[in-house]
Motif scaffolding. Sequence first.
Motif, PDB file in Angstrom:
ATOM      1  N   PRO A  85      -8.723  -2.375 -23.412  1.00 25.82           N
ATOM      2  CA  PRO A  85      -9.699  -1.578 -22.782  1.00 25.82           C
ATOM      3  C   PRO A  85     -11.047  -2.547 -22.569  1.00 25.82           C
ATOM      4  N   LEU A  86     -11.232  -3.266 -23.372  1.00 26.69           N
ATOM      5  CA  LEU A  86     -12.677  -4.172 -23.194  1.00 26.69           C
ATOM      6  C   LEU A  86     -12.388  -5.054 -22.103  1.00 26.69           C
ATOM      7  N   THR A  87     -11.326  -5.558 -21.619  1.00 31.32           N
ATOM      8  CA  THR A  87     -10.872  -6.312 -20.636  1.00 31.32           C
ATOM      9  C   THR A  87     -10.772  -5.789 -19.194  1.00 31.32           C
ATOM     10  N   TYR A  88     -10.771  -4.439 -19.247  1.00 31.93           N
ATOM     11  CA  TYR A  88     -10.249  -3.616 -17.998  1.00 31.93           C
ATOM     12  C   TYR A  88     -11.167  -4.095 -16.826  1.00 31.93           C
ATOM     13  N   PRO A  89     -12.525  -4.536 -16.907  1.00 35.73           N
ATOM     14  CA  PRO A  89     -13.309  -4.822 -15.749  1.00 35.73           C
ATOM     15  C   PRO A  89     -12.658  -5.923 -14.912  1.00 35.73           C
ATOM     16  N   THR A  90     -12.189  -6.921 -15.552  1.00 35.28           N
ATOM     17  CA  THR A  90     -11.602  -8.178 -15.108  1.00 35.28           C
ATOM     18  C   THR A  90     -10.250  -8.352 -15.217  1.00 35.28           C
ATOM     19  N   ALA A  91      -9.410  -7.298 -15.760  1.00 39.48           N
ATOM     20  CA  ALA A  91      -8.143  -7.620 -16.368  1.00 39.48           C
ATOM     21  C   ALA A  91      -7.168  -6.698 -15.425  1.00 39.48           C
ATOM     22  N   ASP A  92      -7.829  -5.348 -15.450  1.00 44.05           N
ATOM     23  CA  ASP A  92      -6.920  -4.368 -14.599  1.00 44.05           C
ATOM     24  C   ASP A  92      -6.535  -4.762 -13.272  1.00 44.05           C
ATOM     25  N   VAL A  93      -5.499  -4.498 -12.783  1.00 49.85           N
ATOM     26  CA  VAL A  93      -4.549  -4.695 -11.406  1.00 49.85           C
ATOM     27  C   VAL A  93      -3.806  -3.607 -10.946  1.00 49.85           C
ATOM     28  N   VAL A  94      -3.471  -3.438  -9.890  1.00 46.17           N
ATOM     29  CA  VAL A  94      -2.438  -2.432  -9.460  1.00 46.17           C
ATOM     30  C   VAL A  94      -1.701  -1.957 -10.235  1.00 46.17           C
ATOM     31  N   SER A  95      -0.722  -3.035 -10.476  1.00 51.55           N
ATOM     32  CA  SER A  95       0.185  -2.574 -11.381  1.00 51.55           C
ATOM     33  C   SER A  95      -0.071  -1.959 -12.813  1.00 51.55           C
ATOM     34  N   THR A  96      -0.908  -2.486 -13.320  1.00 52.69           N
ATOM     35  CA  THR A  96      -1.060  -1.883 -14.481  1.00 52.69           C
ATOM     36  C   THR A  96      -1.880  -0.485 -14.308  1.00 52.69           C
ATOM     37  N   TYR A  97      -2.680  -0.283 -13.304  1.00 52.90           N
ATOM     38  CA  TYR A  97      -3.215   1.010 -12.998  1.00 52.90           C
ATOM     39  C   TYR A  97      -2.306   2.018 -12.717  1.00 52.90           C
ATOM     40  N   LEU A  98      -1.087   1.390 -12.043  1.00 54.96           N
ATOM     41  CA  LEU A  98       0.019   2.305 -11.638  1.00 54.96           C
ATOM     42  C   LEU A  98       0.640   3.015 -12.949  1.00 54.96           C
ATOM     43  N   TYR A  99       0.881   1.929 -13.704  1.00 57.86           N
ATOM     44  CA  TYR A  99       1.460   2.384 -15.288  1.00 57.86           C
ATOM     45  C   TYR A  99       0.993   3.388 -15.567  1.00 57.86           C
ATOM     46  N   ARG A 100      -0.577   3.235 -15.886  1.00 54.98           N
ATOM     47  CA  ARG A 100      -1.234   4.293 -16.487  1.00 54.98           C
ATOM     48  C   ARG A 100      -1.378   5.550 -15.700  1.00 54.98           C
TER      49      ARG A 100
END
Length: 340
Positions: free
Chosen positions: A283-298
């Motif tokens: 969660p601390l690195t979401y601003p630069t690490a979160d991508v579409v595939s991980t967002y879909l997973y969540r």
Amino acid sequence: MSTTRTVDLPSDAPGAGGRRSARTRPKGRVGRMGRNRSQGRRTWRQSLRRDWQLYSLAVLPLTFFAVFRYLPMAGNVIAFRRFHPGGSMFGDQWVGMRYFKLFWHDPTFWHVFTNTLVIGLLTLVFCFPMPIVLALLLNEVRSRKFKKLVQSVSYLPHFLSTVIVAGVVMQFLAADGPVNQALHHFGHSPILFIQQPGWFRSIYVSSELWQTVGWGTILYLAALTSIDDNLYEAARIDGANRWKQTWHVTLPGIRPTMVTLLILNIGTFMAVGFEKILLLYNPLTYPTADVVSTYLYRMGVVSNNFSYAAAIGLFESLIGLVLIVSANRISRRTVGTSLW
């Protein structure tokens, strides 16, 4: 010297109109050619009967793609229907473009979409040319033992699973890991690489480069072996040095392979490494690490919002389709090489 014979036919012979040239005989030859074509159209059954062992090797790959690639496409219908776990497989109620409008006006989606573009572009810029550079360098090495050693060392990371690679990266960059110990030795305070958003993209691209660059050289080394040595000899006669030989002979020789792999990489531009990002980010690195595939997973698996996730996934697939078709068309018009 060829001559044309004429044959005198009796006046009562059927179809006799005086003299007939022997050049009219190719009708029978044309008939034989037609029979040969018809037989050629039937030879696929004979080849299938003769080489059925080879064709049987394609059964498992075709089955895999049919079961895990084409059949799941039917599930995209839930992007237009309201789906509830435990209900109908294809949704309970038609809602049209509702979920597309939701993510279209969702600022979080556009943030992760931007992250996907940035990480995908960085991966393409650094990870695509490095196998070419390594293959060109290995091609200049004359010592076979050293060449095999470099190849073996560079290939090994490819055979490690993504979980192991992520674990190695996290151990190296931990607060008490080797990197921070080296920084402490030089008087620098420890850096929490994994917890800082600014370091995530560099960590991901570096690990991806370390894992894939060696394996990517295999295709380029195979392409280098197909270049005619006479071209290098002609270039040397013309006074070309090693750099000019590489620029004017080597690179054009492997250009079809380069273009093909570039089109394939552009096609998967949006599908950046889901597994590695999921293992490395927090969660601390979401601003630069979160991508579409991980967002879909969540959204889909964690939050059970499958219809919303399906709409985003369909949108991502359409972008990938547009990218690969556009790259293939541009490559065909500019370079003359394409996938289809």
